[in-house]
Design an enzyme around this catalytic site. Sequence first.
Site, PDB file in Angstrom:
ATOM      1  N   HIS A  72       3.511   6.407  -6.915  1.00 18.90           N
ATOM      2  CA  HIS A  72       2.733   7.530  -7.463  1.00 18.90           C
ATOM      3  C   HIS A  72       3.558   8.811  -7.336  1.00 18.90           C
ATOM      4  O   HIS A  72       3.685   9.592  -8.297  1.00 18.90           O
ATOM      5  CB  HIS A  72       1.422   7.651  -6.684  1.00 18.90           C
ATOM      6  N   HIS A  74       1.773   4.430  -2.853  1.00 14.39           N
ATOM      7  CA  HIS A  74       1.890   5.877  -2.658  1.00 14.39           C
ATOM      8  C   HIS A  74       3.241   6.383  -3.156  1.00 14.39           C
ATOM      9  O   HIS A  74       3.335   7.395  -3.869  1.00 14.39           O
ATOM     10  CB  HIS A  74       1.787   6.222  -1.162  1.00 14.39           C
ATOM     11  N   HIS A  83       0.844  -1.207   0.000  1.00 14.17           N
ATOM     12  CA  HIS A  83       0.000   0.000   0.000  1.00 14.17           C
ATOM     13  C   HIS A  83       0.878   1.254   0.000  1.00 14.17           C
ATOM     14  O   HIS A  83       0.723   2.137  -0.855  1.00 14.17           O
ATOM     15  CB  HIS A  83      -0.906  -0.023   1.235  1.00 14.17           C
ATOM     16  N   GLU A  84       1.795   1.324   0.958  1.00 11.66           N
ATOM     17  CA  GLU A  84       2.659   2.508   1.041  1.00 11.66           C
ATOM     18  C   GLU A  84       3.606   2.589  -0.153  1.00 11.66           C
ATOM     19  O   GLU A  84       3.949   3.677  -0.598  1.00 11.66           O
ATOM     20  CB  GLU A  84       3.446   2.493   2.357  1.00 11.66           C
TER      21      GLU A  84
END
Length: 601
Positions: free
Chosen positions: A397, A394, A390-391
């Site tokens: 991105h 980020h 998940h991180e």
Amino acid sequence: MQNKLPKREEVAKELTWRLEDIYDDESKWESDLVKAGEIADKMAAYQGKLSESPKTLLELFRLHEELEHTMDKVYGYAHMRGDQDTGNATYQNLSQRAMSAYVGTSEKTAFVSPEILQISDEVLEDFYAKEPELTRYKRMITEIRRLKDHMLDSATEQLLASAGEVQGASQKAFGMLVNADLKFPSVKDSNGEEVQLSNGRFVPTQMSKDRELRKASFEAFYGRFQEFKNTWAALYDGEVKGRIFESKARKYASAFEAAVDANNVSPEVCDNLFSSIHDNMDKMHRYVSLRKKLLGVDELHMYDVYVGMLPEFDMSVSYEEAKELSLKALAPLGEDYLEIVKTAYDNRWIDVVENEGKRGGAYSDGVYDVHPYMLLNYNETLNDVFTLVHEMGHSMHTWYSTKNQTIIDAGYKIFVAEVASTTNEVLLYHYMKDHAKSKEEKAFIINHFLESFKSTMFRQTMFEEFERKTCEMAEEGTPLTAETLYDVYLNLNKQYFGEEMISDELIGWEWCRIPHFYYNFYVYQYATSFAAAVAIADRILKEGAPAVEQYKKFLSSGCTQDPVSLLRIAGVDLATKAPIDSALAVFGEALDEMEEAVKDI
């Protein structure tokens, strides 16, 4: 899980982030702190002159860009140093000084937006024609002018900017209380062994197969929050009052309208979410019933929410194993994507394990001129594996945006911030489910996916309803006391979890511990992003290269378009209810799949 948390200096170096990549000597941080003030002073000298000529406006924005680069490093370094050990007075001093510098530079440059609003469209177009380099800042200028009806004169903007540090006091006090000052007792498991509680360890204890430990930690943890109920209420009330103050000053109908407009998103997007969730609440209640059945309990309590629905099965995943899993699961995104992920692992972009005083939870933060960083509190659970990817989503991105956009245009809006992270999670889910070594493991993975839906689509929407309701209460003049906040939260909990769940009285104090309630209507975007991510991951897995190319174009676009338009690049339209309804249909299908998977177990 170790029974005692290590001190910061006891953590293995390879498991800590390398903040020296930002500043290898803190004297350079000190120099940049001074430099930021000097740049802001230079910018202040342009007050009253921005409409004089295109050259003047260009000079101002060049200084602004230089200030962005400098403050990004100053603030990023200081707050990450502070987060790695919230009890370290030296680093807290750095963090406080960085925040003061941020507010100070904002005060000095608050005149910029009001003056730009005073320039006519015709004059601006003439400026662009005469000074083509000004188009580098056109997106930012256009965004400022989009909010024209809510901008104030220079003096008032400066006043609001100077109030920024005051308005952030509630969030800061919350963080210090919950991460540094609040101490939790030890509790005993079913074998009489003591387990030390902390913010980072609460959820792992709630995931334990030991129901006695779950119950004891639940009661001790929320009991501790209840002891400070009036303090939490005062902090949250201060947060809400600050939002209302600014929204009124900017002539918005409500604090919520002000928050979503800042992201260039319509309030209807959130209203659509509420509508779809309420229409599909039966699926959430069906999930609760399945959980009760599989756990084999006469009564399902709130301390039974996190434990896997297969009580006899568990997975422990080392950090090294998690890294390997992530690389396999993210392979559909291409070798170029994987190479950056490997760089993150090999070059200490990640602060991995919990230590005394470390900020709870997890996040990714980017420093434009360096690289992204990630904070984890890794405890070898399946949930931690998903948190890692998940991180990483980020961070990827951020990496794609910073490599393809200027610092002015790289910062993507909050509304799209959770899409890349959740797309990674969905890809990991599909990989692990398809490569499960047994029926039990497959069911365990599906269980996690169901948990993600429950936690993201339903729980975050419930959080948003709490935030919306309580802000509306305050706007109508209803005092936000500990008791009124408790009642709102407990009633929402009962509505969302349904009659099969015992909504234990202590769960009414859960609102006290949620840091996102200080993020100004952030949480609904987890749910909308989750819906978008389900659709994007599905396209990547089914369509391959064309979908991946469109997705990377989205990742590379920063804030160059409004958020809803950016998501259309990746094939998702959140202006409609369709992605939400589609995602909730997938939740129903996963429930079917889970019921089928556990038949022969």
